[in-house]
Motif scaffolding. Structure first.
Motif, PDB file in Angstrom:
ATOM      1  N   ASN A  53     -14.702  46.638  28.120  1.00 37.26           N
ATOM      2  CA  ASN A  53     -15.386  47.497  29.169  1.00 37.26           C
ATOM      3  C   ASN A  53     -16.130  48.610  28.488  1.00 37.26           C
ATOM      4  O   ASN A  53     -17.407  48.952  28.991  1.00 37.26           O
ATOM      5  CB  ASN A  53     -14.402  48.093  30.124  1.00 37.26           C
ATOM      6  CG  ASN A  53     -13.831  46.895  31.048  1.00 37.26           C
ATOM      7  OD1 ASN A  53     -14.360  45.775  31.216  1.00 37.26           O
ATOM      8  ND2 ASN A  53     -12.630  47.147  31.700  1.00 37.26           N
ATOM      9  N   LEU A  58     -19.356  49.554  30.602  1.00 32.42           N
ATOM     10  CA  LEU A  58     -18.920  49.610  32.114  1.00 32.42           C
ATOM     11  C   LEU A  58     -18.086  50.859  32.411  1.00 32.42           C
ATOM     12  O   LEU A  58     -17.683  51.147  33.364  1.00 32.42           O
ATOM     13  CB  LEU A  58     -18.003  48.234  32.517  1.00 32.42           C
ATOM     14  CG  LEU A  58     -18.761  46.838  32.364  1.00 32.42           C
ATOM     15  CD1 LEU A  58     -17.812  45.929  32.387  1.00 32.42           C
ATOM     16  CD2 LEU A  58     -19.863  46.772  33.229  1.00 32.42           C
ATOM     17  N   ASP A  59     -17.605  51.503  31.254  1.00 35.04           N
ATOM     18  CA  ASP A  59     -16.839  52.620  31.430  1.00 35.04           C
ATOM     19  C   ASP A  59     -17.030  53.678  30.062  1.00 35.04           C
ATOM     20  O   ASP A  59     -17.834  53.181  29.272  1.00 35.04           O
ATOM     21  CB  ASP A  59     -15.119  52.240  31.022  1.00 35.04           C
ATOM     22  CG  ASP A  59     -14.334  53.050  32.014  1.00 35.04           C
ATOM     23  OD1 ASP A  59     -14.618  54.188  32.402  1.00 35.04           O
ATOM     24  OD2 ASP A  59     -13.118  52.732  31.897  1.00 35.04           O
ATOM     25  N   ALA A  82     -27.051  51.063  33.281  1.00 28.90           N
ATOM     26  CA  ALA A  82     -27.240  49.986  34.233  1.00 28.90           C
ATOM     27  C   ALA A  82     -28.508  49.387  33.648  1.00 28.90           C
ATOM     28  O   ALA A  82     -28.414  48.068  33.509  1.00 28.90           O
ATOM     29  CB  ALA A  82     -27.538  50.406  35.683  1.00 28.90           C
ATOM     30  N   ARG A  85     -27.145  47.569  30.345  1.00 25.81           N
ATOM     31  CA  ARG A  85     -26.619  46.352  30.598  1.00 25.81           C
ATOM     32  C   ARG A  85     -27.592  45.147  30.976  1.00 25.81           C
ATOM     33  O   ARG A  85     -27.460  44.059  30.591  1.00 25.81           O
ATOM     34  CB  ARG A  85     -25.726  46.795  31.883  1.00 25.81           C
ATOM     35  CG  ARG A  85     -24.257  47.419  31.331  1.00 25.81           C
ATOM     36  CD  ARG A  85     -23.168  47.469  32.512  1.00 25.81           C
ATOM     37  NE  ARG A  85     -23.451  48.052  33.770  1.00 25.81           N
ATOM     38  CZ  ARG A  85     -23.485  49.191  34.271  1.00 25.81           C
ATOM     39  NH1 ARG A  85     -22.996  50.126  33.372  1.00 25.81           N
ATOM     40  NH2 ARG A  85     -23.739  49.551  35.380  1.00 25.81           N
ATOM     41  N   PHE A  91     -22.800  39.243  30.401  1.00 27.71           N
ATOM     42  CA  PHE A  91     -21.247  39.357  30.744  1.00 27.71           C
ATOM     43  C   PHE A  91     -20.886  38.014  31.244  1.00 27.71           C
ATOM     44  O   PHE A  91     -21.721  37.211  31.929  1.00 27.71           O
ATOM     45  CB  PHE A  91     -21.135  40.438  31.883  1.00 27.71           C
ATOM     46  CG  PHE A  91     -21.105  41.751  31.608  1.00 27.71           C
ATOM     47  CD1 PHE A  91     -20.201  42.347  30.858  1.00 27.71           C
ATOM     48  CD2 PHE A  91     -22.318  42.158  31.544  1.00 27.71           C
ATOM     49  CE1 PHE A  91     -20.006  43.763  30.496  1.00 27.71           C
ATOM     50  CE2 PHE A  91     -22.370  43.813  31.384  1.00 27.71           C
ATOM     51  CZ  PHE A  91     -21.358  44.401  30.592  1.00 27.71           C
ATOM     52  N   PHE A  93     -17.372  36.154  32.839  1.00 29.72           N
ATOM     53  CA  PHE A  93     -15.957  36.592  33.178  1.00 29.72           C
ATOM     54  C   PHE A  93     -15.197  35.604  33.372  1.00 29.72           C
ATOM     55  O   PHE A  93     -15.668  34.224  33.702  1.00 29.72           O
ATOM     56  CB  PHE A  93     -16.137  37.268  34.771  1.00 29.72           C
ATOM     57  CG  PHE A  93     -17.229  38.436  34.806  1.00 29.72           C
ATOM     58  CD1 PHE A  93     -16.665  39.668  34.479  1.00 29.72           C
ATOM     59  CD2 PHE A  93     -18.504  38.282  35.185  1.00 29.72           C
ATOM     60  CE1 PHE A  93     -17.465  40.856  34.383  1.00 29.72           C
ATOM     61  CE2 PHE A  93     -19.337  39.488  35.180  1.00 29.72           C
ATOM     62  CZ  PHE A  93     -18.774  40.733  34.662  1.00 29.72           C
TER      63      PHE A  93
END
Lengths: 240, 404
Positions: A53, A58-59, A82, A85, A91, A93
């Motif tokens: 992350n 994301l973090d 953003a 990314r 990504f 998942f």
């Protein structure tokens, strides 16, 4: 493999559980080179997903610095993250995470819209990647009309269509049967070999760990081992 | 793409969307029907008030409105021929009608009652359609000693067409005068208290009874009620330029009952509108909140792949607006169709308090009502999405991705 895509310097991450502060990562120093096919391994709670992350913007870390493509992103604003990314990170998942109301084509096209890519180029790139993952015939189908393996292929196309420098995959084979998982792993490996895009997995899957050029083992939020499979790396370099 | 996603999301949980749309459609349609009913009542009451009693404008001799007369017609108009001719030249004017109102005692030889008399020009009065004929006939020009009697008074005096009644009143000089009138018809206006006291006589008969050539007021009837203020403004200019000693009032200045009804209905309409607004807001907000809860991981995914927070906010706001748009359009259709069905069904309502006659339930489809009902749906649905959409845009990506 000379350029550093991701560099972590003394990264710590703590979470609050009520009044108690729980450390998830403690003093991580790590550098991921361009083109690597790496795996973060370790037991549950070791910090794999937390690390992924942070690397994926994301973090934010509690302490330390993260450099992406040479730029320190630790203090970057949420909107800028953003953008980063959207343009630099793909990504994949465990649960595929496709937008159920969009077709396979539209799911792959969506990140290009965020990056402001022209309609013509979007069409070309989406078709190219749907072809690449073997889903040309399923372009107009929605996720609920696709099998698990096909959904993950759409997710891979979505991750790759923006031409990222780094693809992060969190347990990408955990929801697939072993045969499909092997096919997906072959696909990811071939994409890595062909495009030179850096892959970083967080996984328990021994098959992925076995195929990874670099295995970073985490334990209690620290790097317990960092090994390189030189035989595999040589093979990839020779193939390129 | 954002609009496409929002539109498709609306139909993801069809049952929930259907319930929300039903609330919106019922809200919008209800506003159309009740608003249309209210407008029809306002219009009907306004036109009835104007045609039955007031005219669009009333012209009096200067001082009539501000001075308490000591004797009947002390402030009456002497010669209105010139004024009438000038007023009737205006193409917006349908006609003028001279009138006297007076009071006194009416007797059948055995019993006496007080009356409220209106002296009219018979032909003009018929054009005003100010009453409904019950028995006999209307007054006609050239008659002097004929009368029409209100339904309640006719019953009380036990008279029918052909019978005679004596009217006794004060003349302009202050003396008493009495005169026999032949009943030619009975009428009703719908207002019981008025019909129990009302009589109508020809203007010439009243002039003779009151011993004067004057009239009390000149009623001006327009082709369009909406022209009232403009015509009055022009007439005032005309009166000053020609040095006419007159003053005037519009129907609105004189229609106290009409304004009271409008006030009450608007209050009720506002109250119901507020309830509908709250229901719609809660319903749509609940739908969007449920959507956000169910789609938390999806929101996390959207943000993870680079969607900015304001775009997430816009997505859910757009979903609310689209639901409002669809609900508004369906509400318009439903309200308009149902309104037309009601209009064609000829549903009779009972008489309102103080009235003796019922009336047809009618819905007036004014563009303003249709527009405001549509806006109610669209605006409330959009407004009620603002907070849930904001909450969605503030979700923590990592938490959202881990949401089950």
């Amino acid at each position: 493999m000379t350029n550093s895509v991701i560099a972590l310097r003394g990264v710590r991450k703590c979470y609050r559980l009520g009044k108690v502060e729980v450390p998830a990562l403690s003093g991580i120093d790590l550098e991921i080179q361009g083109g690597e096919f790496g795996a973060l391994a370790g037991p549950s709670g070791s910090g794999k997903t937390t690390l992924l992350n942070l690397v994926g913007c994301l973090d934010k870390p509690t302490a330390g610095h993260i450099l992406l493509d040479g730029a320190d992103i630790t203090e970057t604003s949420l909107d800028r993250l953003a953008d980063i990314r959207a343009s630099k990170i793909g990504f994949i998942f465990q649960t595929f995470n496709l937008l159920p109301v969009l077709t396979a084509f539209e799911n792959v096209e969506y990140p290009l819209l965020l990056s402001g890519v022209s309609r013509k180029e979007r069409q070309e790139r989406v078709h190219e990647w749907l072809y690449h993952v073997g889903l040309t015939g399923q372009a107009t189908q929605r996720p609920d009309q696709l099998s698990g393996g096909q959904r993950q292929r759409v997710a891979i196309a979505r991750a790759m269509v923006t031409r990222p420098v780094l693809v992060l995959a969190d347990e990408p084979t955990a929801n697939l049967d072993s045969e499909t998982a092997a096919q997906i792993l072959d696909l990811l490996s071939s994409i890595n070999g062909e495009t030179g895009v850096t892959f970083l997995f967080a996984t328990h899957d021994p098959a992925i760990i076995a195929r990874a050029h670099r295995r970073i083992r985490l334990r209690d939020g620290r790097i317990a081992a960092d090994e390189r499979n030189h035989q595999l790396i040589e093979g990839v370099l020779n193939a390129r | 793409m954002l609009a496409k996603i929002a539109f498709r999301n609306i139909f993801r949980n069809r049952r929930r969307t259907l319930i929300t749309l039903l609330v919106l459609v019922m809200g919008a349609a209800g506003m159309i029907l009740f608003g249309g009913y209210k407008e029809m009542n306002f219009w009907g009451l306004r036109e009835t008030t104007i045609r039955n009693r007031l005219g669009h404008l009333q012209l009096y001799r200067k001082g009539y409105l501000s001075t308490d007369s000591q004797k009947p017609l002390e402030y009456g108009l002497d010669d209105v021929a010139q004024i009438r001719a000038a007023v009737e030249k205006d193409p917006r004017v349908a006609m003028t009608a001279a009138q006297i109102t007076f009071m006194g005692l009416v007797s059948n030889g055995e019993k006496s009652e007080t009356f409220l008399g209106t002296a009219v020009e018979p032909a003009k009065d018929r054009q005003m359609r100010s009453q409904r004929l019950e028995t006999g006939r209307e007054l006609t020009n050239g008659e002097m000693d004929t009368m029409m009697v209100g339904r309640g008074l006719a019953r009380s005096m036990n008279v029918k067409p052909g019978d005679y009644l004596t009217l006794m009143t004060t003349t302009v000089t202050g003396s008493l005068n009495a005169m026999d009138f032949r009943v030619v018809g009975t009428f009703m206006t719908g207002v019981k208290e008025y019909d129990d006291r009302a009589i109508k006589v020809p203007l010439s008969g009243a002039n003779y009874l009151l011993n004067t050539k004057k009239i009390e007021k000149l009623l001006v009837m327009l082709k369009q009620t909406e022209d009232t203020d403009a015509v009055m403004a022009d007439l005032k200019v005309l009166a000053v330029s020609r040095n006419w000693p007159i003053e005037m009032r519009t129907w609105s200045d004189l229609a106290g009952f009409y304004h009271q009804v409008v006030l009450i209905f608007n209050g009720i309409f506002g109250f119901i509108g507020t309830i509908v607004f709250v229901i719609v807001v809660l319903s749509v907000a609940n739908t969007i909140m449920m959507n956000i809860f169910e789609r938390t991981r999806e929101i996390g995914t959207l943000m993870a792949i680079g969607t900015k927070r304001k775009r997430i906010w816009a997505l859910f706001l757009l979903e609310g607006a689209m639901i409002g748009l669809i609900g508004g359009v369906l509400g318009l259709l439903f309200g308009a169709v149902f309104g037309q069905i009601i209009n064609y069904a000829n549903i009779q309502l009972p008489p309102p308090p103080g009235y003796t006659a019922g009336y047809q339930l009618r819905i007036l489809m004014r563009p303003s009502i249709l527009a405001s009902s549509f806006a109610l749906s669209l605006v409330t649905a959009t407004l009620s999405s603002i907070y849930p959409a904001f909450k969605a845009s503030r979700l923590n990506i990592v938490d959202a991705l881990g949401h089950i």
